[in-house]
Design a protein around this motif. Structure first.
Motif, mmCIF file in Angstrom:
data_model
loop_
_atom_site.group_PDB
_atom_site.id
_atom_site.type_symbol
_atom_site.label_atom_id
_atom_site.label_comp_id
_atom_site.label_asym_id
_atom_site.label_seq_id
_atom_site.Cartn_x
_atom_site.Cartn_y
_atom_site.Cartn_z
ATOM 1 N N GLU A 1 4.772 -4.607 6.266
ATOM 2 C CA GLU A 1 4.032 -3.648 5.451
ATOM 3 C C GLU A 1 3.420 -4.336 4.237
ATOM 4 N N VAL A 2 4.190 -5.229 3.644
ATOM 5 C CA VAL A 2 3.760 -5.927 2.437
ATOM 6 C C VAL A 2 2.542 -6.811 2.687
ATOM 7 N N ILE A 3 2.559 -7.558 3.789
ATOM 8 C CA ILE A 3 1.476 -8.527 4.017
ATOM 9 C C ILE A 3 0.306 -7.940 4.789
ATOM 10 N N ASP A 4 0.426 -6.695 5.276
ATOM 11 C CA ASP A 4 -0.662 -6.036 5.985
ATOM 12 C C ASP A 4 -1.561 -5.319 4.982
ATOM 13 N N ARG A 5 -2.640 -5.946 4.619
ATOM 14 C CA ARG A 5 -3.619 -5.374 3.681
ATOM 15 C C ARG A 5 -2.979 -4.883 2.376
ATOM 16 N N PRO A 6 -2.292 -5.769 1.656
ATOM 17 C CA PRO A 6 -1.712 -5.355 0.370
ATOM 18 C C PRO A 6 -2.808 -5.045 -0.644
ATOM 19 N N VAL A 7 -2.477 -4.301 -1.668
ATOM 20 C CA VAL A 7 -3.441 -3.909 -2.696
ATOM 21 C C VAL A 7 -3.496 -4.992 -3.777
ATOM 22 N N ARG B 1 0.814 -1.221 0.000
ATOM 23 C CA ARG B 1 0.000 0.000 0.000
ATOM 24 C C ARG B 1 0.847 1.270 0.000
ATOM 25 N N ALA B 2 1.949 1.266 0.759
ATOM 26 C CA ALA B 2 2.787 2.470 0.824
ATOM 27 C C ALA B 2 3.311 2.858 -0.548
ATOM 28 N N MET B 3 3.558 1.860 -1.412
ATOM 29 C CA MET B 3 4.091 2.122 -2.738
ATOM 30 C C MET B 3 2.999 2.464 -3.742
ATOM 31 N N VAL C 1 7.664 -9.128 -5.708
ATOM 32 C CA VAL C 1 8.083 -9.329 -4.323
ATOM 33 C C VAL C 1 6.865 -9.389 -3.399
ATOM 34 N N THR C 2 5.950 -8.434 -3.567
ATOM 35 C CA THR C 2 4.762 -8.394 -2.712
ATOM 36 C C THR C 2 3.901 -9.631 -2.910
ATOM 37 N N THR C 3 3.699 -10.005 -4.159
ATOM 38 C CA THR C 3 2.885 -11.183 -4.468
ATOM 39 C C THR C 3 3.499 -12.446 -3.872
ATOM 40 N N GLU C 4 4.820 -12.610 -4.007
ATOM 41 C CA GLU C 4 5.497 -13.783 -3.464
ATOM 42 C C GLU C 4 5.448 -13.802 -1.940
ATOM 43 N N ALA C 5 5.632 -12.640 -1.313
ATOM 44 C CA ALA C 5 5.589 -12.575 0.152
ATOM 45 C C ALA C 5 4.205 -12.952 0.669
ATOM 46 N N VAL D 1 16.336 -12.951 -2.150
ATOM 47 C CA VAL D 1 16.169 -11.667 -1.479
ATOM 48 C C VAL D 1 15.483 -11.932 -0.148
ATOM 49 N N THR D 2 16.046 -11.396 0.923
ATOM 50 C CA THR D 2 15.421 -11.485 2.236
ATOM 51 C C THR D 2 14.887 -10.110 2.607
ATOM 52 N N LEU D 3 13.570 -9.977 2.639
ATOM 53 C CA LEU D 3 12.954 -8.694 2.953
ATOM 54 C C LEU D 3 13.204 -8.333 4.411
ATOM 55 N N SER D 4 13.326 -7.050 4.683
ATOM 56 C CA SER D 4 13.427 -6.626 6.080
ATOM 57 C C SER D 4 12.105 -6.938 6.785
ATOM 58 N N GLU D 5 12.173 -7.120 8.079
ATOM 59 C CA GLU D 5 10.967 -7.469 8.826
ATOM 60 C C GLU D 5 9.905 -6.378 8.715
ATOM 61 N N GLN D 6 10.345 -5.109 8.764
ATOM 62 C CA GLN D 6 9.387 -3.999 8.688
ATOM 63 C C GLN D 6 8.704 -3.949 7.318
ATOM 64 N N PHE D 7 9.495 -4.115 6.254
ATOM 65 C CA PHE D 7 8.899 -4.080 4.921
ATOM 66 C C PHE D 7 8.014 -5.295 4.694
ATOM 67 N N PHE D 8 8.437 -6.446 5.178
ATOM 68 C CA PHE D 8 7.621 -7.650 5.050
ATOM 69 C C PHE D 8 6.264 -7.452 5.729
#
Length: 289
Positions: free
Chosen positions: A186-192, A36-38, A85-89, A177-184
């Motif tokens: 963000e990614v899985i919290d209500r993604p678009v 969402r942030a992006m 990345v978002t879809t895979e996460a 690629v290992t996502l940072s915990e914060q970005f991960f």
């Protein structure tokens, strides 16, 4: 300034739109996601001098920083990477992502064909991957009552192998690629939710990709027609335009591409801005609740 659509590009977009209409994203196995942030504030469209870039969307500000020796990500490729990345996460529920069995296979998932040379797709993917995964994001929400800040690096670790002479060979790839915990989080919290077929259809234009993901997100919760002022859209999508009229012309040219692919979205350009109306979502074709 955005280029006009050629007859060939119009035909291509129409053909891809017709294919999308035959089955929704879930039925076609093309359901994807974007953080969402992006979507609320976007990456640079063109190369940026320096190592800091800012986008604003009302009370929300996204600041992107990168090591000066590497540079900031820009253009379509980082957007394709972010969608993947978002879809895979979301799919794997894991911070560590494997980038396919071979470089060729991975590029195929992004809708890219492997080409060599200094301006080829392999070189661009190599450069933009490093720029994206080395970047740090700062997000700020500020209104009259409160200020909220959050910051994170996109990836804690990335190991990217590049063998441009043999992109098909699986044993030479093994990139992760290992996502940072914060970005991960963000990614899985209500993604678009997005349709990856539309992402691939619009991959030639970073602004068209931004408009598509934003409209998909906006109509998912829209209750009534809303006017988004041109000045606000310029801050969100086109801060590199010095004149508002230049941004408006570029935005409308890219919007035509988006509407061709996303035919059910209802928008109208007026003097004050863009009217976004409650529309069918582009994912399930069900009206927004």
């Amino acid at each position: 300034m955005a280029k006009n659509l050629t007859p060939q590009s119009v035909d291509s977009l129409i053909n891809q739109a017709l294919a999308i209409e035959e089955a929704d994203a879930r039925e076609a196995g093309a359901l994807g996601f974007m953080a969402r942030a992006m979507v609320q504030a976007t990456l640079p469209h063109r190369k940026v001098e320096g190592n800091e870039f800012e986008r604003r969307n009302g009370a929300f500000t996204l600041t992107l920083q990168a090591p000066s020796k590497i540079g900031l990500p820009y253009g379509s490729v980082p957007r394709l990477l972010l969608a993947w990345v978002t879809t895979e996460a979301v799919r794997t529920k894991s911070r560590e992502l494997e980038l396919g069995d071979s470089m060729s296979a991975f590029m195929g998932e992004l809708g890219l064909s492997p080409t060599g040379g200094s301006t080829g797709s392999i070189t661009r993917l190599k450069s933009q991957s490093r720029r994206l995964f080395a970047s740090t994001v700062s997000a700020t929400y500020e209104d009259r009552e409160k200020v909220a800040d959050i910051g994170y690096r996109l990836a804690d670790r990335s190991v990217l192998w590049w063998h441009s002479k043999d992109p098909e060979q699986a044993g030479l790839w093994k990139s992760t690629v290992t996502l940072s915990e914060q970005f991960f989080n963000e990614v899985i919290d209500r993604p678009v939710p997005v349709d990856m077929r539309a992402i691939r259809a619009l991959k030639q234009s970073p602004m068209a990709l931004d408009i598509y993901t934003w409209l998909t997100y906006r109509v998912s919760y829209l209750k009534r027609p809303t006017v988004v002022p041109w000045a606000g859209l310029a801050m969100q999508f086109g801060s590199d335009y010095s004149r508002l009229r230049d941004f408006k012309a570029a935005f409308l040219a890219e919007l035509r591409k988006v509407v061709t692919v996303y035919g059910s979205v209802q928008v109208e350009a007026i003097e004050l801005g863009l009217v976004v109306k409650p529309s069918l979502t582009h994912i399930t074709r069900k009206p927004a609740p």
